[in-house]
Design a protein around this motif. Structure first.
Motif, short mmCIF file in Angstrom:
data_model
loop_
_atom_site.label_atom_id
_atom_site.label_comp_id
_atom_site.label_asym_id
_atom_site.label_seq_id
_atom_site.Cartn_x
_atom_site.Cartn_y
_atom_site.Cartn_z
N LEU A 1 0.93 -1.17 0.02
CA LEU A 1 0.02 0.04 -0.01
C LEU A 1 0.65 1.24 0.07
CD1 LEU A 1 -2.70 -1.06 2.52
CD2 LEU A 1 -2.88 -1.41 0.10
N ASP A 2 2.11 1.24 -0.21
CA ASP A 2 3.15 2.34 0.07
C ASP A 2 2.81 3.42 -0.90
OD1 ASP A 2 5.28 1.52 2.20
OD2 ASP A 2 4.58 -0.36 0.84
N ASP A 3 2.46 3.14 -1.96
CA ASP A 3 2.32 4.22 -3.27
C ASP A 3 0.79 4.75 -2.81
OD1 ASP A 3 4.93 3.61 -4.26
OD2 ASP A 3 3.80 2.39 -5.74
N LEU A 4 -0.08 4.11 -2.55
CA LEU A 4 -1.31 4.34 -2.23
C LEU A 4 -1.33 5.30 -1.16
CD1 LEU A 4 -3.46 1.38 -3.51
CD2 LEU A 4 -3.76 3.65 -4.26
N ASN A 5 -0.63 4.95 0.18
CA ASN A 5 -0.56 5.87 1.12
C ASN A 5 -0.11 7.11 0.77
OD1 ASN A 5 -1.49 3.78 2.66
ND2 ASN A 5 0.53 2.83 3.34
N ALA A 6 1.16 7.08 -0.05
CA ALA A 6 1.80 8.24 -0.23
C ALA A 6 0.78 9.15 -1.18
CB ALA A 6 3.04 8.04 -1.11
N ALA A 7 0.22 8.54 -2.09
CA ALA A 7 -0.80 9.44 -2.83
C ALA A 7 -1.86 10.15 -2.08
CB ALA A 7 -1.45 8.75 -4.11
N ASN A 8 -2.26 9.35 -1.29
CA ASN A 8 -3.41 9.95 -0.16
C ASN A 8 -3.00 10.32 1.07
OD1 ASN A 8 -5.93 8.60 -1.70
ND2 ASN A 8 -4.61 7.39 -1.91
N SER A 9 -1.72 10.90 1.19
CA SER A 9 -1.21 11.33 2.25
C SER A 9 -1.58 10.66 3.77
CB SER A 9 -1.90 12.98 2.33
OG SER A 9 -1.55 13.69 1.26
N VAL A 10 -1.53 9.54 3.59
CA VAL A 10 -1.80 8.66 4.70
C VAL A 10 -0.33 8.43 5.43
CG1 VAL A 10 -2.55 6.24 5.47
CG2 VAL A 10 -3.91 7.44 4.04
#
Length: 439
Positions: A141-150
Motif C-alpha cells: 500500500l506504500d504508493d497509495l498511502n503516499a498518494a493519499n497523504s496517509v
C-alpha cells in the motif's frame, strides 16, 4: 471458561474485535469462497435516480463496484461502515460479503489462491498479513498511502506487524490493549489510593500488602507471560532478555512467594478470571480492554474502573501491549485505488473511527471525536487510557514467533509450579528458541 476468554482475546484481536458485532447470519457458504456477492449491502446515494434516468447499463458504467469481505462477528459495525461510505460516494459502490468467523481465515486464503473476484478484506492479525504478503497475495500500500497523504505511523508501533520486506500491507481497523482493573469499593474501604500509573515494583508491593483477611491483592492470567517486557519493547526473539527475566521474577513473586495472586495451579482447568474478580474479593486484575464489555454482565455488585498497565521505571507512562487487525487489498484486485478509498474511509478518518466507537470498538486511528463517542457508549472510569495508551504489538514479527512464544510459556510455567528454577527455564527456552530458528 478460561479457554473462552483466551479465544476472546486472540480473536479480537484480540474481543475488542469480536465485541464489535454479533455472530448473526451472513454469507458463509461455499458461494462466498467462489466470490459470490449475493450478500452485498448498501446502495450508493443517487444510483437509483441515475438508473431511472439513464438505464441500468449507463449507471453501471459510472459506478465502480468493489467486492469486500469480512467475518460475521463484525457484521454490525461493518454494515454500518459500508452503508456510510456508499451514502457519500457517487462513483464507488462497496459490495459486502460476510463469511462465518470459524471459516473466515481458510476461505480467504482459498479465494486468494484461486483468483476469486475480491478486492479488499479484513485480516485478523499481522502474522497472517506477513504470510500472505510473502506469498504475493497482497498489494503493498506504500504508493497509495503516499498518494493519499496517509501516514501509517499514526497507528503507533502496531503497524510494524503489518509490514513485510519494508513495505506496508494494511491499514489498521481496531485495537485492543492491556490495562489494570481495580475494585474501587475495596480501595475506598481500605483507604488506599487508586492504582494509577504504577511501576511493576509498586504494583507488586501493593498487591502483597492488600492480600489479607480473605482478600486477594490481584489476579493476572497466564495466557501471556511477558506483558511487561513487551510493553518496554523487548521481545522473545531478542538476544538480551533482561526485562523478560525481570518480569518473570515478578510473576514468581505474585504466584509463588507472595501468594498475592491466584497461582498457575489455581488458574488451571475451568478457572474463570472474570468470575474470580466479580466475586468482589480481589482488589486488582490485569486484563484487556475487552473487559469494558464483559464486566458489566458479571461484576454488578461493586464499582470497577480501569487504570494504565503497570510499567518498568524506564518505560513511559501509558505503555502497554495489544493487537490489531487490518483491511488489506488483494494483489490481483481490478480496482485497487477504489477499494483503497473505502479502506481509507474506514481506517484513516474521523468518520470511520466514530462508527467503530458507536459499536464500542476502539479504532486504531487516533481520533478525539471517536473518543467522545466511545465514552458515551462505555461509561466506566478509565476509558481515556485506552485511547491514550502507547501500544506495542503483543507478537514479534519473526515468522516463528508463535512457536517461540509457546515454548517460552511452557518453560516458564514449568518453573512457576516448582519443577525448575527460573535460570534453568530461561536456559532451556533459549536452546529451544535456537532450534526453532533453524527450521
Amino acid at each position: 471458561m478460561k479457554k473462552f476468554i483466551l479465544a476472546f482475546m486472540t480473536l479480537a484481536l484480540v474481543v475488542s474485535f469480536t465485541a464489535c458485532g454479533s455472530k448473526s447470519a451472513g454469507s458463509s457458504s461455499g458461494d462466498a469462497a467462489k466470490g459470490d456477492s449475493s450478500s452485498n449491502t448498501g446502495t450508493p446515494e443517487g444510483t437509483a435516480k441515475d438508473n431511472a434516468a439513464k438505464g441500468d447499463a449507463a449507471a453501471s458504467e459510472d459506478v465502480v463496484t468493489v467486492n469486500f469481505y469480512e467475518h460475521t462477528d463484525n457484521e454490525k459495525v461493518m454494515t454500518a461502515l459500508v452503508n456510510a461510505y456508499n451514502a457519500q460516494s457517487s462513483k464507488i459502490k462497496v459490495n459486502l460479503t460476510l463469511i462465518a468467523n470459524d471459516d473466515y481465515d481458510d476461505k480467504i486464503k482459498v479465494m486468494l489462491s484461486g483468483g476469486a473476484d475480491l478486492d479488499g478484506f479484513w485480516l485478523r492479525g499481522g502474522s497472517t498479513a506477513r504470510q500472505l504478503a510473502e506469498q504475493g497475495a497482497l498489494l503493498a500500500l506504500d504508493d497509495l498511502n503516499a498518494a493519499n497523504s496517509v501516514d501509517v505511523s499514526k497507528y503507533g508501533s502496531m503497524i510494524d506487524a503489518f509490514a513485510y520486506d519494508g513495505k506496508n500491507y494494511g491499514l489498521l481497523t481496531t485495537k485492543s490493549c492491556w490495562l489494570l482493573w481495580y475494585n474501587k469499593d475495596l480501595f475506598d474501604a481500605a483507604g488506599v489510593d487508586y492504582p494509577i500509573n504504577l511501576t511493576w515494583d509498586q504494583y507488586t508491593d501493593l498487591a502483597k500488602s492488600l492480600t489479607a483477611d480473605g482478600k486477594m491483592g490481584s489476579v493476572c492470567p497466564d495466557w501471556m507471560m511477558n506483558q511487561g517486557s513487551v510493553a518496554a519493547g523487548e521481545y522473545l526473539t531478542d538476544e538480551n532478555l533482561t526485562l523478560t527475566k525481570q518480569y518473570a521474577q515478578y510473576l514468581e513473586k505474585w504466584y509463588v512467594t507472595d501468594k498475592s495472586h491466584p497461582s498457575i495451579e489455581d488458574m488451571s482447568g475451568s478457572f474463570d478470571i472474570n468470575a474470580s474478580f466479580a466475586e468482589g474479593n480481589t482488589y486488582m486484575m490485569i486484563n484487556g480492554d475487552w473487559e469494558f464489555l464483559l464486566l458489566p454482565d458479571v461484576a454488578k455488585d461493586f464499582t470497577w474502573c480501569a487504570a494504565p498497565l503497570p510499567r518498568f521505571e524506564q518505560t513511559p507512562e501509558g505503555s502497554t501491549v495489544g493487537s490489531s487487525s487490518s483491511f488489506s487489498i488483494a494483489a490481483k484486485s481490478k480496482h485497487p485505488a477504489e477499494v483503497y478509498d473505502f479502506i481509507k474511509f474506514c481506517c484513516y478518518s474521523d468518520e470511520g473511527a466514530k462508527i467503530y466507537a458507536q459499536y464500542s470498538c476502539v479504532p486504531a486511528y487516533p481520533s478525539d471525536s471517536a473518543l467522545e463517542v466511545y465514552k458515551k457508549n462505555v461509561t466506566a472510569e478509565g476509558t481515556d487510557y485506552v485511547f491514550s495508551s502507547k501500544v506495542a504489538s503483543e507478537q514479534g514479527i519473526d515468522s516463528n514467533y508463535n512457536e517461540i512464544n509457546d515454548a517460552f510459556k511452557e518453560e516458564l510455567k514449568n518453573a512457576l509450579i516448582g519443577n525448575n528454577t527460573l535460570d534453568k527455564a530461561f536456559d532451556t527456552f533459549k536452546q529451544r528458541r535456537d532450534e526453532i530458528a533453524k527450521k
